[in-house]
Write an enzyme that holds these catalytic residues in place. Structure first.
Site, short mmCIF file in Angstrom:
data_model
loop_
_atom_site.label_atom_id
_atom_site.label_comp_id
_atom_site.label_asym_id
_atom_site.label_seq_id
_atom_site.Cartn_x
_atom_site.Cartn_y
_atom_site.Cartn_z
N ASN A 1 11.21 4.30 0.90
CA ASN A 1 10.42 5.39 0.36
C ASN A 1 8.99 4.99 0.02
O ASN A 1 8.26 5.80 -0.54
CB ASN A 1 11.11 5.96 -0.90
CG ASN A 1 12.48 6.50 -0.62
OD1 ASN A 1 12.66 7.38 0.23
ND2 ASN A 1 13.48 5.95 -1.29
N ILE A 2 8.64 3.75 0.34
CA ILE A 2 7.30 3.26 0.00
C ILE A 2 6.63 2.69 1.26
O ILE A 2 7.24 1.88 1.98
CB ILE A 2 7.35 2.17 -1.09
CG1 ILE A 2 8.03 2.72 -2.35
CG2 ILE A 2 5.95 1.67 -1.43
CD1 ILE A 2 8.18 1.69 -3.47
N ALA B 1 2.78 1.06 2.93
CA ALA B 1 1.58 0.32 2.50
C ALA B 1 0.57 0.32 3.64
O ALA B 1 0.93 0.30 4.82
CB ALA B 1 1.93 -1.10 2.10
N SER C 1 -13.86 7.76 -2.35
CA SER C 1 -14.14 7.39 -0.96
C SER C 1 -15.62 7.11 -0.81
O SER C 1 -16.46 8.00 -0.99
CB SER C 1 -13.72 8.54 -0.01
OG SER C 1 -13.86 8.15 1.33
N CYS D 1 -19.30 -0.65 3.45
CA CYS D 1 -20.16 -1.43 4.35
C CYS D 1 -21.64 -1.22 4.05
O CYS D 1 -22.48 -2.02 4.46
CB CYS D 1 -19.88 -1.07 5.80
SG CYS D 1 -18.24 -1.56 6.38
N GLY E 1 -3.60 -1.19 4.71
CA GLY E 1 -4.74 -2.05 4.35
C GLY E 1 -5.14 -2.91 5.51
O GLY E 1 -4.54 -2.86 6.59
N ASP E 2 -6.17 -3.73 5.31
CA ASP E 2 -6.63 -4.63 6.37
C ASP E 2 -5.58 -5.71 6.64
O ASP E 2 -4.99 -6.23 5.70
CB ASP E 2 -7.94 -5.30 5.96
CG ASP E 2 -9.10 -4.31 5.97
OD1 ASP E 2 -9.02 -3.33 6.74
OD2 ASP E 2 -10.05 -4.49 5.22
#
Length: 285
Positions: free
Chosen positions: A279-280, A282, A41, A45, A284-285
Site C-alpha cells: 500500500n506504499i 516511493a 513545487s 535547478c 525519487g532520484d
C-alpha cells in the site's frame, strides 16, 4: 482506484508529478500532498541562478502553487506540514502543522513517499560554523543571497553540477571563488578529456581549482575570519563556504515504518515503484 484516498509525502518534482498524474487516472480519488517546506513545487535547478541574479524574481522559481493544484486539479496541498510517522497496520500517518504545532492522524488507501534527499555534510571539525551553507531549497537561496552582502571570497566544496553552477554565479556577484574537489578532475561524471575543458574555462574566469584536495577542518581566527584547513596542510582564507559534495536519500520515515531499504540506502521498490508494503509507493532520484 475509484474513490481511494491517496496521500503523498513531499512535493517538488516527484510528489507533485505523481499527484497530477494520479488525478488524470482517477477523477474522483481524494489526493492530498503534505510538504514540509513552504513551497510545494519549485525549480530547484534555478536556485544557483537566483543567487547570481540571472533569475531576479523569486516568483520565477515557483512551478506551481497550492492554489493552482486546488483549482486546476482538485488536489489539496498542505505546506509547512511534516509527516512524523506511518502506522502501516492502521494505514494512517501522523502529521504536524509546523506553524501551530498541532498534530493529527490522516488515513490512506495508498501512500506515496517522495521525501527527497538531504545534503551530505563533511564530518570534520568546525562544520557547524554559521558561514557554511548548503543549497537545496528556496529558503537556502535566500540565506545565501543575504550573506553575499558581506562576502568577497568563497570556497565551494565539490566540483559537480551544483558546485560549478554556484561557482559561476558567485563570480557573477563579484566573489573570488576557490573550488575544492577531492578527486583528480572537475565534473567527475565526465571523461577526463572533457573535464579538462571545463577546468580551463574555470581558470580563464579566475576561479581557483584545487584537485585531489580534502578538507581537514574549518576554523575561525581571532579576527573572526574563516579558515579552510586542507589535509595537505594548505590553509584558505574565506568569508563563506558552500558545501556541494553530494546528497543522501531522506529515509527516516521509511525506516520508522520498517520498509525495506536498498544496498545504497534508498527505499527499495519493484518495477511499479511499490515498496515492501503493497500500500506504499516511493519515488525519487
Amino acid at each position: 482506484m475509484s474513490g481511494k484516498r491517496i496521500l503523498i509525502v513531499g512535493g517538488v518534482a516527484g510528489g507533485a508529478s505523481c499527484a497530477t498524474r494520479t488525478r488524470r487516472l482517477c477523477e474522483n480519488c481524494e489526493i492530498i500532498i503534505f510538504e514540509k517546506g513552504p513551497f510545494v513545487s519549485f525549480a530547484n535547478c534555478g536556485l544557483p541562478y537566483f543567487i547570481g541574479d540571472v533569475i531576479v524574481e523569486e516568483e520565477k522559481l515557483l512551478v506551481a502553487t497550492p492554489e493552482l493544484f486546488k483549482n486546476r486539479f482538485n488536489i489539496q496541498v498542505c505546506t509547512e506540514t511534516e509527516v512524523l510517522a506511518i502506522d502501516r497496520e492502521r494505514k494512517t500517518i501522523e502529521v504536524c502543522n509546523l506553524k501551530s504545532g498541532e498534530t493529527r492522524n490522516e488515513a490512506y488507501d495508498a501512500l506515496v513517499l517522495s521525501t527527497g534527499a538531504k545534503a551530505v555534510w563533511p564530518q570534520v571539525e568546525g562544520i557547524g560554523l554559521p558561514d557554511i551553507h548548503v543549497l537545496r531549497t528556496i529558503p537556502d537561496s535566500r540565506k545565501i543571497r543575504a550573506a553575499l552582502d558581506n562576502v568577497t571570497r568563497a570556497v565551494v566544496l565539490g566540483a559537480g553540477y551544483l558546485g560549478l553552477e554556484l561557482a559561476e554565479n558567485l563570480v557573477r556577484r563579484d566573489v573570488s571563488v576557490t573550488v575544492i574537489q577531492s578527486s583528480g578532475q572537475v565534473m567527475p561524471t565526465l571523461d577526463k578529456e572533457m573535464s579538462t575543458y571545463i577546468a580551463n574555462h574555470l581558470q580563464e574566469n579566475k576561479v581557483e581549482v584545487k584537485l585531489n584536495s580534502k578538507v581537514a577542518a574549518f576554523k575561525k581566527t581571532n579576527t573572526d575570519e574563516m579558515e579552510v584547513h586542507l589535509e595537505s596542510g594548505d590553509v584558505i582564507q574565506t568569508d563563506a563556504v558552500m558545501v556541494c559534495i553530494g546528497v543522501a536519500p531522506r529515509t527516516e520515515l521509511a525506516v520508522q515504518a520498517g520498509l525495506e531499504l536498498g544496498d545504497l540506502g534508498g527505499i527499495r521498490v519493484n518495477e511499479f515503484m511499490q515498496t515492501s508494503d503493497p500500500n506504499i509507493w516511493a519515488v525519487g532520484d
